[in-house]
Design a protein around this motif. Sequence first.
Motif, PDB file in Angstrom:
ATOM      1  N   ALA A   1       0.832  -1.204   0.000  1.00 24.98           N
ATOM      2  CA  ALA A   1       0.000   0.000   0.000  1.00 24.98           C
ATOM      3  C   ALA A   1       0.869   1.257   0.000  1.00 24.98           C
ATOM      4  O   ALA A   1       0.631   2.186  -0.773  1.00 24.98           O
TER       5      ALA A   1
ATOM      6  N   ARG B   1       2.628   1.843  -3.301  1.00 19.85           N
ATOM      7  CA  ARG B   1       1.740   2.362  -4.348  1.00 19.85           C
ATOM      8  C   ARG B   1       1.681   3.891  -4.344  1.00 19.85           C
ATOM      9  O   ARG B   1       1.335   4.485  -5.358  1.00 19.85           O
ATOM     10  N   THR B   2       1.985   4.516  -3.215  1.00 16.32           N
ATOM     11  CA  THR B   2       1.944   5.986  -3.187  1.00 16.32           C
ATOM     12  C   THR B   2       3.074   6.575  -4.029  1.00 16.32           C
ATOM     13  O   THR B   2       2.990   7.715  -4.469  1.00 16.32           O
ATOM     14  N   ASN B   3       4.152   5.790  -4.242  1.00 17.39           N
ATOM     15  CA  ASN B   3       5.323   6.273  -4.983  1.00 17.39           C
ATOM     16  C   ASN B   3       5.945   7.510  -4.348  1.00 17.39           C
ATOM     17  O   ASN B   3       6.640   8.272  -5.009  1.00 17.39           O
ATOM     18  N   GLU B   4       5.688   7.762  -3.076  1.00 15.89           N
ATOM     19  CA  GLU B   4       6.193   8.971  -2.420  1.00 15.89           C
ATOM     20  C   GLU B   4       7.162   8.605  -1.314  1.00 15.89           C
ATOM     21  O   GLU B   4       8.092   9.355  -1.030  1.00 15.89           O
TER      22      GLU B   4
ATOM     23  N   ASP C   1      -6.893   4.815  -0.074  1.00 14.51           N
ATOM     24  CA  ASP C   1      -6.438   5.270  -1.387  1.00 14.51           C
ATOM     25  C   ASP C   1      -5.080   5.956  -1.260  1.00 14.51           C
ATOM     26  O   ASP C   1      -4.676   6.381  -0.175  1.00 14.51           O
ATOM     27  N   GLU C   2      -4.369   6.085  -2.369  1.00 16.50           N
ATOM     28  CA  GLU C   2      -2.990   6.573  -2.378  1.00 16.50           C
ATOM     29  C   GLU C   2      -2.860   7.969  -1.798  1.00 16.50           C
ATOM     30  O   GLU C   2      -1.932   8.257  -1.040  1.00 16.50           O
TER      31      GLU C   2
ATOM     32  N   PHE D   1      -0.783   9.102   1.405  1.00 17.06           N
ATOM     33  CA  PHE D   1       0.331  10.050   1.272  1.00 17.06           C
ATOM     34  C   PHE D   1       0.179  11.205   2.257  1.00 17.06           C
ATOM     35  O   PHE D   1       1.122  11.601   2.919  1.00 17.06           O
TER      36      PHE D   1
END
Lengths: 200, 200
Positions: A95, A98-101, A186-187, A191
């Motif tokens: 999870a 998936r944020t890529n942050e 959710d992303e 984040f």
Amino acid sequence: MANSSALPLVELAEQFAKLPGIGMKTAQRLSFFVMNMTDAEAKEFADAIIKAHSTVHCCAVCQNLTDREICPICDDLSRDRSLICVVESPKDVTAFERTNEYKGMYHVLHGLISPIDNITPDKLKIKELLSRISDGTVKEVIMATNPTVEGEATAMYISKLLKPLGVKVTRLAFGLPVGAILEYADEVTLFKALENRNEM
Amino acid sequence: MANSSALPLVELAEQFAKLPGIGMKTAQRLSFFVMNMTDAEAKEFADAIIKAHSTVHCCAVCQNLTDREICPICDDLSRDRSLICVVESPKDVTAFERTNEYKGMYHVLHGLISPIDNITPDKLKIKELLSRISDGTVKEVIMATNPTVEGEATAMYISKLLKPLGVKVTRLAFGLPVGAILEYADEVTLFKALENRNEM
């Protein structure tokens, strides 16, 4: 009963029905679907179960599931080794990824403290976390357990162990709705929760 | 992705995601569940797939799925051999058996005529049905395909083949489902219920 005429079909349906969220009727539908697969497809499915089960184990560093000695995240030299995000399960790592942050490291506890279910701190990967702190590389530990009773208790427990070691301990911001399950967030929410983390 | 850290887990999730009604997120949850099984449980699951797939085939008489040469229903001497209920799939046999009222035989077509999907009559088990009629034991054939366009077309097609053989061909009654609320019934169902009304 999947079908009174074929015991192996009933047995397959019973296997599917053991999976979470799958009742007997869905299990029956799934086993009929398997019957319509080619031999190669059925073998591929069965092999995937055995292969995943036999080759995947805990990463020696972060305890996330991996098929290598050290998982690709722990092996990635570009990631920030001063930051560890502590999560309940491998699903939570996915999870966050998936944020890529988030570019720090992880630590997977494989559960939450829950005396009622007989899950005591020694059953979680807490000593593995403490040993990662000892060499002084880690500056901050983000407690990213679910905002539930067990998640909070586990975060508090670990935070009390970490603070004497001189490491900053933070908690995910309550941008998350209380009682939610992290894996389904959710992303963007996730984040925001990361960004607004607070010191504990 | 099930988990970027473990390819076999991703592959297992992809296998689950091939099943009907299972999306990638559920597939991921199921594969994590498999990871928490014991070795024996995982092997049992994989074996059930292979066993069902390799031992289950069509009954030589009714074409229902079975692991024997002749399925238990066709083998049951107490059942009425003068009556055959023609259904689309093995699931429908299970549905009728659950009523505990039907004591005749079955015939499974394994599909419905659907030219748009390239399913022509020769792809169904129709000639196997015709050969069962030839010895004169069968007095009535109940067309129990679904009340859909394909189900109706298939029932009509088979009925035209059977009538010249001197066998009585019947169709399941259409009407309101028991427990239904009249105001929510669709027009066609309501019309059928009116048309087929019975004296009280």
